[in-house]
Design an enzyme around this catalytic site. Structure first.
Site, PDB file in Angstrom:
ATOM      1  CB  SER A  38      45.524  89.320  46.872  1.00  0.00           C
ATOM      2  OG  SER A  38      46.736  89.243  47.585  1.00  0.00           O
TER       3      SER A  38
ATOM      4  CE1 TYR B 191      47.788  93.406  44.085  1.00  0.00           C
ATOM      5  CE2 TYR B 191      48.271  92.624  46.311  1.00  0.00           C
ATOM      6  CZ  TYR B 191      47.944  92.357  44.986  1.00  0.00           C
ATOM      7  OH  TYR B 191      47.783  91.050  44.576  1.00  0.00           O
TER       8      TYR B 191
HETATM    9  N1  LIG Z   1      51.103  85.930  41.713  1.00  0.00           N
HETATM   10  C1  LIG Z   1      50.787  86.141  42.969  1.00  0.00           C
HETATM   11  O1  LIG Z   1      51.557  85.881  43.874  1.00  0.00           O
HETATM   12  C2  LIG Z   1      49.452  86.680  43.322  1.00  0.00           C
HETATM   13  C3  LIG Z   1      49.103  86.737  44.686  1.00  0.00           C
HETATM   14  C4  LIG Z   1      47.881  87.254  45.023  1.00  0.00           C
HETATM   15  C5  LIG Z   1      47.027  87.697  44.054  1.00  0.00           C
HETATM   16  N2  LIG Z   1      47.386  87.631  42.745  1.00  0.00           N
HETATM   17  C6  LIG Z   1      46.436  88.131  41.771  1.00  0.00           C
HETATM   18  O2  LIG Z   1      46.264  87.216  40.728  1.00  0.00           O
HETATM   19  C7  LIG Z   1      45.938  87.895  39.533  1.00  0.00           C
HETATM   20  C8  LIG Z   1      46.805  87.365  38.406  1.00  0.00           C
HETATM   21  O3  LIG Z   1      48.142  87.606  38.681  1.00  0.00           O
HETATM   22  P1  LIG Z   1      49.352  86.775  38.059  1.00  0.00           P
HETATM   23  O4  LIG Z   1      50.181  86.357  39.191  1.00  0.00           O
HETATM   24  O5  LIG Z   1      48.874  85.754  37.142  1.00  0.00           O
HETATM   25  O6  LIG Z   1      50.111  87.955  37.309  1.00  0.00           O
HETATM   26  P2  LIG Z   1      50.464  88.156  35.779  1.00  0.00           P
HETATM   27  O7  LIG Z   1      51.119  89.484  35.707  1.00  0.00           O
HETATM   28  O8  LIG Z   1      51.205  86.991  35.276  1.00  0.00           O
HETATM   29  O9  LIG Z   1      49.052  88.232  35.096  1.00  0.00           O
HETATM   30  C9  LIG Z   1      48.235  89.375  35.171  1.00  0.00           C
HETATM   31  C10 LIG Z   1      47.726  89.677  33.772  1.00  0.00           C
HETATM   32  O10 LIG Z   1      46.838  90.783  33.843  1.00  0.00           O
HETATM   33  C11 LIG Z   1      47.067  91.589  32.705  1.00  0.00           C
HETATM   34  N3  LIG Z   1      46.626  92.956  32.951  1.00  0.00           N
HETATM   35  C12 LIG Z   1      47.207  93.887  33.738  1.00  0.00           C
HETATM   36  N4  LIG Z   1      46.530  95.025  33.668  1.00  0.00           N
HETATM   37  C13 LIG Z   1      45.484  94.824  32.848  1.00  0.00           C
HETATM   38  C14 LIG Z   1      44.434  95.648  32.376  1.00  0.00           C
HETATM   39  N5  LIG Z   1      44.321  96.911  32.764  1.00  0.00           N
HETATM   40  N6  LIG Z   1      43.537  95.104  31.528  1.00  0.00           N
HETATM   41  C15 LIG Z   1      43.662  93.840  31.130  1.00  0.00           C
HETATM   42  N7  LIG Z   1      44.652  93.033  31.540  1.00  0.00           N
HETATM   43  C16 LIG Z   1      45.548  93.511  32.379  1.00  0.00           C
HETATM   44  C17 LIG Z   1      48.550  91.499  32.489  1.00  0.00           C
HETATM   45  O11 LIG Z   1      48.923  91.874  31.177  1.00  0.00           O
HETATM   46  C18 LIG Z   1      48.840  90.063  32.825  1.00  0.00           C
HETATM   47  O12 LIG Z   1      48.835  89.253  31.686  1.00  0.00           O
HETATM   48  C19 LIG Z   1      46.121  89.368  39.819  1.00  0.00           C
HETATM   49  O13 LIG Z   1      44.862  89.964  40.070  1.00  0.00           O
HETATM   50  C20 LIG Z   1      46.940  89.380  41.065  1.00  0.00           C
HETATM   51  O14 LIG Z   1      46.733  90.514  41.849  1.00  0.00           O
HETATM   52  C21 LIG Z   1      48.580  87.125  42.359  1.00  0.00           C
END
Ligand SMILES: NC(=O)c1ccc[n+]([C@@H]2O[C@H](COP(=O)([O-])OP(=O)(O)OC[C@H]3O[C@@H](n4cnc5c(N)ncnc54)[C@H](O)[C@@H]3O)[C@@H](O)[C@H]2O)c1
Ligand SMILES: [Zn+2]
Length: 700
Positions: A577, A590
């Protein structure tokens, strides 16, 4: 496929009222799809069907006879009308004048496009003359196990006579082509009452005056053989006596989990291979039997079978009674290189001056006593279909050796099919393989926004993908969507919590059995949380650490173990991130856990380099669309933190970025794809920001 597969009779599924609503080409398609829907009638992609139909010539308007015959490629069970080639029958007849004899039969293929009716772009198959010269309106050519069992028997000709009397004739083995077409035509003219012919070592031809009759004759002939074989073999032990115990289902899986990445590593030198495991009853009966080594050495019979399975399988030296897997693994490199040497020997013995260069000498089929059958090919469907074909071959060997002596095709004949210049031309016409063809990717959080976009990007480049996620419903939904888009063969789902060590280990084991190993890990599963440090409970702190930091460690460790076993290198991509680099207010747990991910990636890049394992990071920011994180309380908390509503927040992020653009899951997926593919082969320990520009996260 079960042992009883050939003991049941085929049902006639013809629906006359439906058939009468169709025109003649429509009825041909209907018949073809019905025939191909049952693997006992023909194997996948095997066989073809035709009808001679009177149609107006597009230039003269006068009626002319057009041969509609399944074209090159495709499968009768699933083909559509555009899968048929259409050719003028009178031009096909005129080709007889140009034929210079069997030594020149391959040149006849080049004349077929000249016979095309109505500019149909579908290429004609090599089997076209086999349909053209049978003077009947409807012709079926099928590869039924129950017929090939007779066709591959030492005394096939007399068995044919015994079972079918004068109804069905016999033609000895002849490579499909122009000459065989003439043989069939002559047979039919000389035997006007015959309903078909068995082709030695190959399959069945049947014919009739109407589509309905042709379908019925094909079924009737196959059923006759099924019943006859059933009576003859009912009291017999198949394949002699069993000489190995069958291991338990759990142990069979464990052995496959261990063997598949090892084999994959040893055979993926020229091209990445995908694996398939089959421990169905028919396979287990064969691999545990006394006669297996002898029969396996004879090779398969029907040309379709060995084109898919190579001339013979490799028998893995494993004794299920002592279950000493370590020695088996230690012996694998020698066994596999011995197979390659033998294959090279076969190539050298049989090659002609103009033969194409030797192709991949590795085995496709690996038989493991007590455990089952492993197949490896360039993609999952091919590996699965190769297993289907070898199962067909097992059925053939079982029935044939029960009633007679099973014969493989002579080596030179097999070679002449495998290295046929026309077959080579077909291979050359195949589209170039995609950038991730043969690769297996494991994506955690695969049901989420960024995870599913990444999975889709990989699938579009030919990879196989395992979606691992904790959200069962979303996982099922995403799996379904991606299977519909890319086919069920290439995408798997596994319900898994990245913080649970055993579940992670199990998920990687499952991946080894489903696809043979792993090449790419995208560690992406995540959550987001927001709280001022004084309000951050230990529970919240630990949750962030567990999922984002420990979770990334656990999946990386298991991926590393498998990558090291394969010795093919690999790519690990962490979705961290912007907050891994930039401090953000009210999100210390986080941000800290994300920072730990980045440093873990650097440590792993260092450790993985010697094994060609690259580890890189993608840092997204504010990917609101498609993200589940942004539907929960995180959205509200972030909005509150900046004093905005939901829409205002999106605008806030966009405004905050240097490029003033919204970041989409597809943007993150593109960077991830770059770091996972060979395009970034010389990058490790890197970070790519996908955040529309943010000066706080500039790396230094
Ligand atoms: N969306 C953003 O703005 C953003 C920004 C920076 C970083 N990220 C990172 O990107 C990654 C994906 O995020 P996203 O935006 O697609 O969110 P999202 O919530 O759509 O996807 C995350 C997925 O991880 C799964 N998950 C959560 N806990 C879990 C566990 N213990 N075991 C297995 N699966 C688990 C959830 O069920 C979900 O499907 C994350 O690591 C997030 O921190 C996202
Ligand atoms: Zn055939």
């Amino acid at each position: 496929m079960s042992t009883t597969h050939t003991s049941k009779l085929l049902q006639n599924l013809w629906d006359q009222s439906h058939a009468t609503s169709l025109d003649e080409p429509g009825r041909l398609l209907y018949r073809s799809n019905l025939l191909g829907s049952d693997k006992r009638i023909t194997n996948f992609g095997g066989g073809n069907t035709s009808a001679k139909v009177s149609m107006p010539d597009p230039l003269s308007g006068k009626d002319t006879t057009v041969l509609w015959v399944k074209g090159s490629g495709g499968d009768v069970g699933t083909m559509k009308l555009d899968g048929f080639a259409t050719l003028y029958q009178d031009k096909l007849n005129a080709l007889r004048e140009l034929y210079r004899g069997v030594d020149y039969e391959d040149e006849m293929v080049a004349y077929l496009p000249h016979c095309t009716f109505d500019l149909n772009p579908r290429a004609s198959s090599i089997d076209t003359p086999l349909h053209a010269y049978v003077p009947k309106a409807h012709v079926d050519h099928m590869h039924p196990d129950a017929i090939i069992a007779i066709a591959a028997s030492a005394d096939g000709e007399s068995l044919t006579k015994e079972i079918f009397g004068n109804d069905i004739g016999w033609l000895p083995w002849k490579r499909p082509g122009y000459e065989l077409g003439l043989w069939l035509g002559k047979y039919c003219e000389d035997n006007p009452h015959a309903r078909g012919v068995i082709l030695g070592s190959h399959g069945l031809f049947t014919w009739a005056d109407t589509a309905e009759d042709c379908y019925a004759v094909t079924l009737e002939i196959i059923n006759q053989s099924i019943s006859w074989l059933g009576k003859k073999t009912s009291n017999q032990m198949a394949f002699g006596k069993a000489c190995h115990p069958v291991l338990t289902a759990t142990r069979r899986q464990e052995v496959a989990q261990q063997l598949m990445p090892e084999i994959r590593g040893l055979i993926s030198g020229e091209q990445y291979k995908v694996g398939h495991f089959d421990d169905s009853p028919a396979v287990l009966e064969f691999v545990c039997s006394e006669q297996m080594p002898g029969l396996a050495a004879l090779g398969t019979s029907c040309p379709d079978h060995f084109l898919r399975t190579k001339i013979r399988p490799l028998i893995v030296s494993f004794d299920p009674a002592s279950d000493d897997l370590d020695s088996t693994v230690n012996e694998l490199p020698t066994a596999l290189s011995q197979y390659r040497d033998e294959y090279a020997g076969y190539y050298e013995r049989c090659k002609h001056a103009d033969s194409p260069a030797m192709r991949d000498p590795n085995a496709v089929v690996y038989l493991v006593p007590g455990v089952g059958m492993i197949t490896f090919a360039k993609d999952k469907s091919t590996a699965r279909i190769s297993a289907e074909f070898y199962t067909n071959a097992i059925n053939v060997m079982r029935e044939s050796s029960a009633v007679s002596t099973y014969c493989g095709l002579p080596e030179q004949e097999a070679f002449d099919i495998e290295y046929w210049l026309l077959e080579e031309a077909k291979l050359q016409r195949m589209p170039k393989s995609k950038s991730l063809a043969g690769r297996v990717a494991f994506v955690t959080g695969g049901a989420g926004g960024i995870g599913s976009a990444t999975a889709q990007r990989f699938l579009s480049e030919g990879a196989c993908v395992v979606l691992a996620d904790i959200d069962a419903n979303l996982l099922t939904e995403t799996h379904l969507q991606l299977s519909e888009l890319y086919g069920g063969d290439v995408v798997r789902k596994v319900l898994m919590d990245v913080t649970d060590e055993n579940q992670v280990i199990q998920a990687f084991n499952d991946t080894a059995v489903e696809f043979g190993g792993v090449d790419i890990l995208v560690s992406n599963a995540g959550i987001a949380s927001s709280a001022a440090v004084e309000d951050t409970t230990l529970e919240l702190w630990n949750k962030n650490m567990d999922i984002l930091s420990t979770g990334y460690f656990l999946v990386s460790r298991e991926a590393f173990k498998m990558l090291r076993r394969q010795s093919l290198g690999g790519a690990v991509v962490f979705i961290a991130s912007k907050n891994a680099l930039a401090a953000s207010p009210g999100a210390s747990a986080y941000c800290t856990a994300k920072a730990a991910e980045v440093h873990l990636a650097r440590c792993l890049a260092l450790e993985g380099a010697s094994g060609g394992i690259r580890v890189n990071v993608v840092n997204p920011d504010a990917v609101l669309q498609g993200s589940k994180i942004w539907t929960g309380e995180w959205l509200q908390q972030r909005a509150d933190a900046y004093g905005k509503d939901a829409e205002g927040l999106q605008a806030h992020y966009l405004e905050r970025s240097l490029l003033k653009r919204a970041v989409l899951p597809e943007d993150v997926a593109e960077a991830t794809y770059f770091l996972a593919s060979d395009a970034s082969a010389k990058s490790t320990g890197n970070i790519i920001n996908v955040d529309a520009g943010n000066v706080q996260s500039f790396t230094r």
